[in-house]
Design an enzyme around this catalytic site. Structure first.
Site, PDB file in Angstrom:
ATOM      1  N   HIS A  17       0.857  -1.182   0.000  1.00 32.71           N
ATOM      2  CA  HIS A  17       0.000   0.000   0.000  1.00 32.71           C
ATOM      3  C   HIS A  17       0.898   1.239   0.000  1.00 32.71           C
ATOM      4  O   HIS A  17       1.926   1.261   0.686  1.00 32.71           O
ATOM      5  CB  HIS A  17      -0.906  -0.017   1.230  1.00 32.71           C
ATOM      6  CG  HIS A  17      -1.900   1.087   1.264  1.00 32.71           C
ATOM      7  ND1 HIS A  17      -1.565   2.378   1.634  1.00 32.71           N
ATOM      8  CD2 HIS A  17      -3.229   1.113   0.971  1.00 32.71           C
ATOM      9  CE1 HIS A  17      -2.635   3.144   1.572  1.00 32.71           C
ATOM     10  NE2 HIS A  17      -3.664   2.401   1.173  1.00 32.71           N
ATOM     11  N   ASP A  19       0.922   4.152   1.401  1.00 27.37           N
ATOM     12  CA  ASP A  19       1.272   4.711   2.706  1.00 27.37           C
ATOM     13  C   ASP A  19       2.235   3.799   3.458  1.00 27.37           C
ATOM     14  O   ASP A  19       3.108   4.267   4.201  1.00 27.37           O
ATOM     15  CB  ASP A  19       0.016   4.935   3.553  1.00 27.37           C
ATOM     16  CG  ASP A  19      -0.880   6.014   2.984  1.00 27.37           C
ATOM     17  OD1 ASP A  19      -0.372   6.919   2.301  1.00 27.37           O
ATOM     18  OD2 ASP A  19      -2.106   5.945   3.205  1.00 27.37           O
ATOM     19  N   LYS A  20       2.080   2.494   3.270  1.00 29.59           N
ATOM     20  CA  LYS A  20       2.991   1.559   3.935  1.00 29.59           C
ATOM     21  C   LYS A  20       4.372   1.534   3.272  1.00 29.59           C
ATOM     22  O   LYS A  20       5.380   1.290   3.945  1.00 29.59           O
ATOM     23  CB  LYS A  20       2.369   0.159   3.946  1.00 29.59           C
ATOM     24  CG  LYS A  20       1.321   0.005   5.020  1.00 29.59           C
ATOM     25  CD  LYS A  20       1.958  -0.040   6.376  1.00 29.59           C
ATOM     26  CE  LYS A  20       1.175   0.733   7.395  1.00 29.59           C
ATOM     27  NZ  LYS A  20       1.955   1.125   8.553  1.00 29.59           N
ATOM     28  N   GLU A  45       9.988  11.976   7.134  1.00 31.92           N
ATOM     29  CA  GLU A  45       8.736  11.823   6.400  1.00 31.92           C
ATOM     30  C   GLU A  45       9.054  11.442   4.956  1.00 31.92           C
ATOM     31  O   GLU A  45      10.017  11.945   4.373  1.00 31.92           O
ATOM     32  CB  GLU A  45       7.936  13.133   6.412  1.00 31.92           C
ATOM     33  CG  GLU A  45       7.730  13.725   7.788  1.00 31.92           C
ATOM     34  CD  GLU A  45       6.874  12.873   8.702  1.00 31.92           C
ATOM     35  OE1 GLU A  45       6.148  11.994   8.196  1.00 31.92           O
ATOM     36  OE2 GLU A  45       6.940  13.079   9.929  1.00 31.92           O
ATOM     37  N   GLU A  58      14.185  15.878   9.905  1.00 32.89           N
ATOM     38  CA  GLU A  58      15.320  16.291  10.727  1.00 32.89           C
ATOM     39  C   GLU A  58      16.047  15.066  11.270  1.00 32.89           C
ATOM     40  O   GLU A  58      15.404  14.106  11.703  1.00 32.89           O
ATOM     41  CB  GLU A  58      14.841  17.138  11.905  1.00 32.89           C
ATOM     42  CG  GLU A  58      14.158  18.437  11.488  1.00 32.89           C
ATOM     43  CD  GLU A  58      13.842  19.297  12.686  1.00 32.89           C
ATOM     44  OE1 GLU A  58      13.821  20.522  12.520  1.00 32.89           O
ATOM     45  OE2 GLU A  58      13.634  18.743  13.787  1.00 32.89           O
ATOM     46  N   LYS A 180      -5.676  -4.366   0.362  1.00 32.82           N
ATOM     47  CA  LYS A 180      -6.369  -3.965   1.581  1.00 32.82           C
ATOM     48  C   LYS A 180      -7.313  -5.086   1.992  1.00 32.82           C
ATOM     49  O   LYS A 180      -7.801  -5.841   1.147  1.00 32.82           O
ATOM     50  CB  LYS A 180      -7.169  -2.671   1.371  1.00 32.82           C
ATOM     51  CG  LYS A 180      -6.346  -1.479   0.958  1.00 32.82           C
ATOM     52  CD  LYS A 180      -7.191  -0.235   0.770  1.00 32.82           C
ATOM     53  CE  LYS A 180      -7.566   0.379   2.089  1.00 32.82           C
ATOM     54  NZ  LYS A 180      -8.212   1.717   1.915  1.00 32.82           N
ATOM     55  N   PHE A 244      -8.188  -4.071 -10.557  1.00 35.97           N
ATOM     56  CA  PHE A 244      -7.211  -3.411  -9.698  1.00 35.97           C
ATOM     57  C   PHE A 244      -5.820  -3.746 -10.244  1.00 35.97           C
ATOM     58  O   PHE A 244      -5.061  -4.485  -9.635  1.00 35.97           O
ATOM     59  CB  PHE A 244      -7.382  -3.890  -8.258  1.00 35.97           C
ATOM     60  CG  PHE A 244      -6.569  -3.142  -7.226  1.00 35.97           C
ATOM     61  CD1 PHE A 244      -5.734  -2.085  -7.551  1.00 35.97           C
ATOM     62  CD2 PHE A 244      -6.648  -3.519  -5.884  1.00 35.97           C
ATOM     63  CE1 PHE A 244      -4.985  -1.427  -6.593  1.00 35.97           C
ATOM     64  CE2 PHE A 244      -5.919  -2.866  -4.913  1.00 35.97           C
ATOM     65  CZ  PHE A 244      -5.084  -1.819  -5.265  1.00 35.97           C
ATOM     66  N   ASP A 252      -1.864   5.831  -6.281  1.00 40.62           N
ATOM     67  CA  ASP A 252      -2.237   6.806  -5.254  1.00 40.62           C
ATOM     68  C   ASP A 252      -0.969   7.182  -4.492  1.00 40.62           C
ATOM     69  O   ASP A 252      -0.172   6.306  -4.129  1.00 40.62           O
ATOM     70  CB  ASP A 252      -3.264   6.188  -4.295  1.00 40.62           C
ATOM     71  CG  ASP A 252      -3.890   7.212  -3.364  1.00 40.62           C
ATOM     72  OD1 ASP A 252      -3.678   8.419  -3.573  1.00 40.62           O
ATOM     73  OD2 ASP A 252      -4.587   6.792  -2.424  1.00 40.62           O
ATOM     74  N   ALA A 253      -0.776   8.463  -4.236  1.00 39.12           N
ATOM     75  CA  ALA A 253       0.399   8.893  -3.483  1.00 39.12           C
ATOM     76  C   ALA A 253       0.364   8.322  -2.071  1.00 39.12           C
ATOM     77  O   ALA A 253      -0.703   8.134  -1.480  1.00 39.12           O
ATOM     78  CB  ALA A 253       0.462  10.421  -3.429  1.00 39.12           C
ATOM     79  N   ARG A 258       0.060   7.680   7.771  1.00 43.29           N
ATOM     80  CA  ARG A 258      -1.373   7.843   7.475  1.00 43.29           C
ATOM     81  C   ARG A 258      -2.191   6.599   7.804  1.00 43.29           C
ATOM     82  O   ARG A 258      -3.389   6.572   7.530  1.00 43.29           O
ATOM     83  CB  ARG A 258      -1.579   8.222   6.008  1.00 43.29           C
ATOM     84  CG  ARG A 258      -1.153   9.625   5.687  1.00 43.29           C
ATOM     85  CD  ARG A 258      -1.883  10.196   4.508  1.00 43.29           C
ATOM     86  NE  ARG A 258      -1.666   9.443   3.282  1.00 43.29           N
ATOM     87  CZ  ARG A 258      -2.018   9.887   2.068  1.00 43.29           C
ATOM     88  NH1 ARG A 258      -2.608  11.059   1.937  1.00 43.29           N
ATOM     89  NH2 ARG A 258      -1.779   9.156   0.995  1.00 43.29           N
ATOM     90  N   LYS A 259      -1.585   5.581   8.387  1.00 48.12           N
ATOM     91  CA  LYS A 259      -2.333   4.361   8.719  1.00 48.12           C
ATOM     92  C   LYS A 259      -2.164   4.023  10.200  1.00 48.12           C
ATOM     93  O   LYS A 259      -1.844   2.896  10.576  1.00 48.12           O
ATOM     94  CB  LYS A 259      -1.858   3.207   7.825  1.00 48.12           C
ATOM     95  CG  LYS A 259      -2.333   3.338   6.383  1.00 48.12           C
ATOM     96  CD  LYS A 259      -3.832   3.212   6.262  1.00 48.12           C
ATOM     97  CE  LYS A 259      -4.364   3.444   4.857  1.00 48.12           C
ATOM     98  NZ  LYS A 259      -4.394   4.883   4.495  1.00 48.12           N
ATOM     99  N   LYS A 279      10.262   7.796  13.205  1.00 55.60           N
ATOM    100  CA  LYS A 279      10.665   8.462  14.438  1.00 55.60           C
ATOM    101  C   LYS A 279      11.587   7.558  15.256  1.00 55.60           C
ATOM    102  O   LYS A 279      11.295   6.375  15.453  1.00 55.60           O
ATOM    103  CB  LYS A 279       9.436   8.814  15.274  1.00 55.60           C
ATOM    104  CG  LYS A 279       8.486   9.771  14.571  1.00 55.60           C
ATOM    105  CD  LYS A 279       7.224  10.020  15.378  1.00 55.60           C
ATOM    106  CE  LYS A 279       6.275  10.953  14.629  1.00 55.60           C
ATOM    107  NZ  LYS A 279       5.013  11.183  15.351  1.00 55.60           N
ATOM    108  N   LYS A 283      11.277   9.755  20.619  1.00 55.41           N
ATOM    109  CA  LYS A 283       9.961  10.354  20.414  1.00 55.41           C
ATOM    110  C   LYS A 283       8.903   9.507  21.138  1.00 55.41           C
ATOM    111  O   LYS A 283       8.697   8.337  20.813  1.00 55.41           O
ATOM    112  CB  LYS A 283       9.613  10.412  18.930  1.00 55.41           C
ATOM    113  CG  LYS A 283      10.191  11.613  18.179  1.00 55.41           C
ATOM    114  CD  LYS A 283      11.669  11.559  18.008  1.00 55.41           C
ATOM    115  CE  LYS A 283      12.160  12.617  17.027  1.00 55.41           C
ATOM    116  NZ  LYS A 283      13.632  12.608  16.927  1.00 55.41           N
ATOM    117  N   ASP A 285       5.770   9.596  20.973  1.00 53.41           N
ATOM    118  CA  ASP A 285       4.715   9.083  20.107  1.00 53.41           C
ATOM    119  C   ASP A 285       4.916   7.599  19.856  1.00 53.41           C
ATOM    120  O   ASP A 285       3.954   6.827  19.803  1.00 53.41           O
ATOM    121  CB  ASP A 285       4.723   9.810  18.752  1.00 53.41           C
ATOM    122  CG  ASP A 285       3.995  11.135  18.792  1.00 53.41           C
ATOM    123  OD1 ASP A 285       3.218  11.358  19.727  1.00 53.41           O
ATOM    124  OD2 ASP A 285       4.206  11.946  17.883  1.00 53.41           O
TER     125      ASP A 285
END
Length: 400
Positions: A17, A19-20, A45, A58, A180, A244, A252-253, A258-259, A279, A283, A285
């Site tokens: 995917h 995003d992955k 990122e 960074e 998916k 597909f 798709d970008a 995002r997941k 990260k 961090k 998060d």
């Protein structure tokens, strides 16, 4: 009062995917820096789109005794080494398509030195302990509805796509990397008993019909779900759009982070909003979310609750957590206030450094987390997924 009979749905996305793909690249960068400097700072990122890979963020790497100029050169040398590692990650996923190819996609790197304002607030100095890299709230969750103590809907969604990927890597030419899944289960008396809906969309070789794709996918789904979960009433949607063939970053970008619900608990528990991938473990998060899962999983593994949600909060630059909240959803065998009083002590007070040291997070162990969830995995011998260990069970049982 909690409902005992209901339907619930979770989804997953494959390693291919878009995003992955971005998450995998960002965590490849994290691993590259930690391999050279266990105390490295990374906030990377990634953007992927048609035949293009772009990195930004960074970073900082240091060596003991080095001057500022030498450390800057050291950091730059790691940045300069990233391109072949990034391309190898894309190749490992399986992208050799005209619209996105590991070897020929353009590569841009815009990583730069970490902000001095952030560094001075976060780094340890004098009598000041290392502070949290940002403010925020982090959650961890565990449920005894599966052996890995994860929500069943998410566990099965992940397994379906992981099995399809294993087939593809094993030579199944009809499957392509992007996919998916979505699983809806019916719960009775709080336990999953049947699948009411299965949705799988997978990128495929040119010219395949829906029926041909279903012929590959359905046996995988049936092998993943417990016997009897699929019935004549189960609704199937396999590649419901029909075709597909164009997928991944060409279709798709993709962007890092995002997941976050796929990465965690499939919607079965709250999320603080911070992504993990890209990260380093200073961090919170990332590291504190891992700590929350570690504590919640041990609480359930010790039999103190059937379900457990833990929240911890932080302030930027401050080492100690601002709060801890424990919710056992009415299933607890001990008082939640008792756990709130005791749990952080099991991991050295849950300061960022204490978490990293207790869970062994300052290692290049993150690229493997980018697909199929950060939780519910088996701990690796090299420290990967160390937050999935249940080594606090005896201490927790002693609280009863």
């Amino acid at each position: 009062m909690a409902r005992s009979s209901f339907q619930f749905t979770s989804e997953s996305v494959s390693e291919g995917h878009p995003d992955k793909v971005a998450d995998r690249i960002s965590d490849t960068v994290v691993d590259a820096f930690l391999a050279q400097d266990p105390e490295a700072r990374v906030a990377c990122e990634t953007l992927v789109t048609t035949q293009r890979i772009v990195l930004a963020g960074e970073v900082r790497a240091t060596k003991p005794g080095h001057t500022k100029e030498q450390n800057e050169a050291f950091t730059q040398s790691i940045i300069d080494s990233l391109e072949p590692l990034v391309r190898a990650a894309v190749r490992d996923i399986g992208y050799e398509q005209d619209g996105f190819h590991w070897e020929t996609a353009s590569y841009e790197c815009h990583l730069h030195a970490q902000s001095a304002d952030i560094a001075v607030g976060v780094d340890a100095s004098g009598n000041k302990d290392e502070g949290a890299g940002d403010q925020g709230i982090m959650f961890g969750y565990a449920s005894n509805e599966t052996p890995e103590l994860m929500p069943a809907t998410l566990a099965y969604s992940h397994r379906i796509l992981k099995r399809l990927a294993e087939l593809r890597h094993g030579g199944e030419k009809r499957l392509e990397p992007d996919a998916k899944s979505q699983v809806t289960l019916r719960y009775e008396n709080g336990r999953p008993v049947a699948a009411t809906s299965i949705v799988v969309s997978t990128q495929h070789a040119r010219g395949l019909s829906q029926a041909q794709v279903a012929g590959v996918v359905k046996p995988v789904v049936l092998s993943v779900l417990p016997e009897g979960f699929v019935t004549d009433e189960t609704v199937w949607h396999i590649n419901p759009t029909g075709v597909f063939e164009i997928g991944g970053p060409d279709g798709d970008a993709g962007l890092t982070g995002r997941k976050i619900i796929v990465d965690t608990y499939g919607g079965a528990a709250p999320h603080g909003g911070g992504a993990f991938s890209g990260k380093d473990p200073t961090k919170v998060d990332r590291s504190a979310a891992y700590a929350c899962r570690y504590l919640a999983k041990n609480v359930v593994a010790a039999g103190l609750a059937d379900r457990c949600t833990i929240q911890i909060s932080y302030a930027i630059g401050v080492a100690e957590p601002q709060s801890i909240h424990v919710d056992m959803h009415g299933t607890g065998k001990v008082a939640e206030t008792l756990l709130e009083d005791k749990l952080l002590g099991f991991i050295g007070g849950a300061t960022p450094r204490a978490i990293r040291e207790h869970l062994g997070l300052n290692k290049p162990i993150y690229a493997r987390t980018a697909a199929y969830g950060h939780f519910g995995r088996e701990p690796d011998a090299d420290g990967g997924f160390g937050w999935e260990k249940t080594d606090l069970v005896d201490q927790l049982k002693a609280l009863v």
